[in-house]
Design a protein around this motif. Sequence first.
Motif, mmCIF file in Angstrom:
data_model
loop_
_atom_site.group_PDB
_atom_site.id
_atom_site.type_symbol
_atom_site.label_atom_id
_atom_site.label_comp_id
_atom_site.label_asym_id
_atom_site.label_seq_id
_atom_site.Cartn_x
_atom_site.Cartn_y
_atom_site.Cartn_z
ATOM 1 N N LEU A 130 36.803 44.935 37.455
ATOM 2 C CA LEU A 130 37.433 45.852 36.508
ATOM 3 C C LEU A 130 38.947 45.883 36.729
ATOM 4 C CD1 LEU A 130 36.909 47.867 34.220
ATOM 5 C CD2 LEU A 130 36.686 49.650 35.957
ATOM 6 N N LYS A 131 39.341 45.837 37.969
ATOM 7 C CA LYS A 131 40.771 45.815 38.302
ATOM 8 C C LYS A 131 41.425 44.556 37.727
ATOM 9 C CE LYS A 131 43.796 46.678 42.212
ATOM 10 N NZ LYS A 131 43.839 46.947 43.655
ATOM 11 N N GLN A 132 40.733 43.427 37.842
ATOM 12 C CA GLN A 132 41.266 42.168 37.303
ATOM 13 C C GLN A 132 41.382 42.238 35.778
ATOM 14 O OE1 GLN A 132 42.580 39.517 38.982
ATOM 15 N NE2 GLN A 132 43.221 38.952 36.926
ATOM 16 N N ARG A 133 40.405 42.835 35.138
ATOM 17 C CA ARG A 133 40.469 42.975 33.668
ATOM 18 C C ARG A 133 41.626 43.878 33.247
ATOM 19 N NH1 ARG A 133 34.677 42.480 30.790
ATOM 20 N NH2 ARG A 133 33.892 40.813 32.100
ATOM 21 N N LEU A 134 41.877 44.900 34.043
ATOM 22 C CA LEU A 134 43.021 45.773 33.772
ATOM 23 C C LEU A 134 44.333 44.993 33.907
ATOM 24 C CD1 LEU A 134 44.179 48.600 33.176
ATOM 25 C CD2 LEU A 134 44.165 48.999 35.649
ATOM 26 N N ARG A 140 48.912 38.792 19.708
ATOM 27 C CA ARG A 140 48.351 40.105 19.379
ATOM 28 C C ARG A 140 46.832 40.066 19.529
ATOM 29 N NH1 ARG A 140 49.257 41.281 13.721
ATOM 30 N NH2 ARG A 140 51.367 40.725 14.263
ATOM 31 N N GLN A 141 46.223 38.971 19.084
ATOM 32 C CA GLN A 141 44.772 38.830 19.222
ATOM 33 C C GLN A 141 44.364 38.762 20.695
ATOM 34 O OE1 GLN A 141 43.961 35.335 16.800
ATOM 35 N NE2 GLN A 141 42.777 36.614 15.418
ATOM 36 N N GLN A 142 45.128 38.042 21.509
ATOM 37 C CA GLN A 142 44.836 37.956 22.929
ATOM 38 C C GLN A 142 44.929 39.337 23.582
ATOM 39 O OE1 GLN A 142 43.372 34.855 22.713
ATOM 40 N NE2 GLN A 142 43.858 34.952 24.863
ATOM 41 N N MET A 143 45.948 40.099 23.189
ATOM 42 C CA MET A 143 46.117 41.437 23.723
ATOM 43 C C MET A 143 44.912 42.310 23.349
ATOM 44 S SD MET A 143 49.186 44.167 23.029
ATOM 45 C CE MET A 143 48.748 44.420 21.320
ATOM 46 N N ALA A 144 44.501 42.254 22.102
ATOM 47 C CA ALA A 144 43.363 43.058 21.639
ATOM 48 C C ALA A 144 42.080 42.640 22.350
ATOM 49 C CB ALA A 144 43.196 42.905 20.133
ATOM 50 N N LYS A 145 41.896 41.349 22.534
ATOM 51 C CA LYS A 145 40.687 40.858 23.202
ATOM 52 C C LYS A 145 40.619 41.345 24.646
ATOM 53 C CE LYS A 145 38.363 36.558 24.487
ATOM 54 N NZ LYS A 145 38.113 36.977 25.843
ATOM 55 N N THR A 146 41.724 41.244 25.367
ATOM 56 C CA THR A 146 41.700 41.692 26.770
ATOM 57 C C THR A 146 41.516 43.202 26.860
ATOM 58 O OG1 THR A 146 44.118 41.810 26.871
ATOM 59 C CG2 THR A 146 43.089 39.760 27.628
ATOM 60 N N GLU A 147 42.058 43.939 25.884
ATOM 61 C CA GLU A 147 41.882 45.394 25.878
ATOM 62 C C GLU A 147 40.415 45.751 25.658
ATOM 63 O OE1 GLU A 147 44.360 49.110 24.062
ATOM 64 O OE2 GLU A 147 43.820 47.537 22.640
ATOM 65 N N LEU A 148 39.790 45.099 24.690
ATOM 66 C CA LEU A 148 38.367 45.367 24.428
ATOM 67 C C LEU A 148 37.493 44.947 25.609
ATOM 68 C CD1 LEU A 148 38.089 44.394 20.653
ATOM 69 C CD2 LEU A 148 38.141 46.684 21.662
ATOM 70 N N ASP A 149 37.836 43.815 26.244
ATOM 71 C CA ASP A 149 37.081 43.382 27.431
ATOM 72 C C ASP A 149 37.170 44.423 28.540
ATOM 73 O OD1 ASP A 149 36.360 41.008 26.212
ATOM 74 O OD2 ASP A 149 37.858 39.787 27.260
ATOM 75 N N PHE A 150 38.360 44.957 28.744
ATOM 76 C CA PHE A 150 38.532 45.970 29.790
ATOM 77 C C PHE A 150 37.704 47.213 29.474
ATOM 78 C CE2 PHE A 150 40.635 49.910 31.109
ATOM 79 C CZ PHE A 150 40.486 49.788 32.485
ATOM 80 N N TYR A 151 37.833 47.726 28.249
ATOM 81 C CA TYR A 151 37.119 48.962 27.917
ATOM 82 C C TYR A 151 35.610 48.764 27.888
ATOM 83 C CZ TYR A 151 41.484 51.413 27.107
ATOM 84 O OH TYR A 151 42.708 51.994 27.284
ATOM 85 N N ASP A 152 35.139 47.584 27.506
ATOM 86 C CA ASP A 152 33.696 47.320 27.565
ATOM 87 C C ASP A 152 33.205 47.367 29.011
ATOM 88 O OD1 ASP A 152 33.420 47.054 24.832
ATOM 89 O OD2 ASP A 152 33.481 44.855 24.843
ATOM 90 N N ALA A 153 33.942 46.709 29.897
ATOM 91 C CA ALA A 153 33.561 46.722 31.320
ATOM 92 C C ALA A 153 33.674 48.139 31.895
ATOM 93 C CB ALA A 153 34.444 45.754 32.107
ATOM 94 N N GLU A 176 40.834 55.852 37.957
ATOM 95 C CA GLU A 176 41.537 55.252 39.092
ATOM 96 C C GLU A 176 40.563 54.906 40.213
ATOM 97 O OE1 GLU A 176 45.162 56.369 42.156
ATOM 98 O OE2 GLU A 176 45.004 57.460 40.261
ATOM 99 N N LYS A 177 39.657 55.837 40.524
ATOM 100 C CA LYS A 177 38.645 55.579 41.559
ATOM 101 C C LYS A 177 37.758 54.402 41.170
ATOM 102 C CE LYS A 177 37.628 60.171 42.992
ATOM 103 N NZ LYS A 177 36.570 61.127 43.251
ATOM 104 N N LEU A 178 37.340 54.395 39.918
ATOM 105 C CA LEU A 178 36.455 53.347 39.419
ATOM 106 C C LEU A 178 37.130 51.973 39.485
ATOM 107 C CD1 LEU A 178 33.593 53.300 38.258
ATOM 108 C CD2 LEU A 178 34.601 53.459 35.981
ATOM 109 N N ILE A 179 38.384 51.914 39.098
ATOM 110 C CA ILE A 179 39.124 50.646 39.102
ATOM 111 C C ILE A 179 39.354 50.157 40.530
ATOM 112 C CG2 ILE A 179 41.374 49.612 38.566
ATOM 113 C CD1 ILE A 179 41.351 51.422 36.007
#
Length: 179
Positions: A155-159, A58-71, A146-149
Amino acid sequence: MYLKSPVIKSISTLGLFLILPTVLFAKETIKKEHLETQLQESVEQIEVVGTKPLYYYRQQMAKTELDFYDAFNDLVEDPKFKVKCKNIPREGAGRITQRACYPQYFLARKSKLTEIAMRARVALPSDDDVAMQVQQEKKASLAYAEKLIESNPELKQRLLDMYQAKQVYFSKQQGIKGE
């Protein structure tokens, strides 16, 4: 003629006392080694396999989500498309919270509808009520994202990382429920 002198008798007795403990010690050592071999053959071996707790995933999921939204937020030019994540209380769960991420246009509309509802002293708007009112902004936001990703490989990799972390978490969660 056989002589039994006290000196010879003492020497033979002394030799017997020196040799006898060595023989007895060797015999005990052999017995001990035999017992250890038998014990090793009959000892049951137990294998312990460790796993990571569900909380870790759950922590890993939250971390990757925050990393994506920060980027994502770093690349977004229109402030209304930026995404804000916050912990909100679960309905009917007391102090238990869950993290939710909303675009700014959603939060702005919810704030405006909440203010109107409080002045009119009516029920506060739910997320579903707000979602119905921001459908046009949502379409524009998704097209922009979608265009941005597509134009940004990092950003695509973080997604993709976020998606994989969610898949791992949900599969581990299902595995626990299925036991």
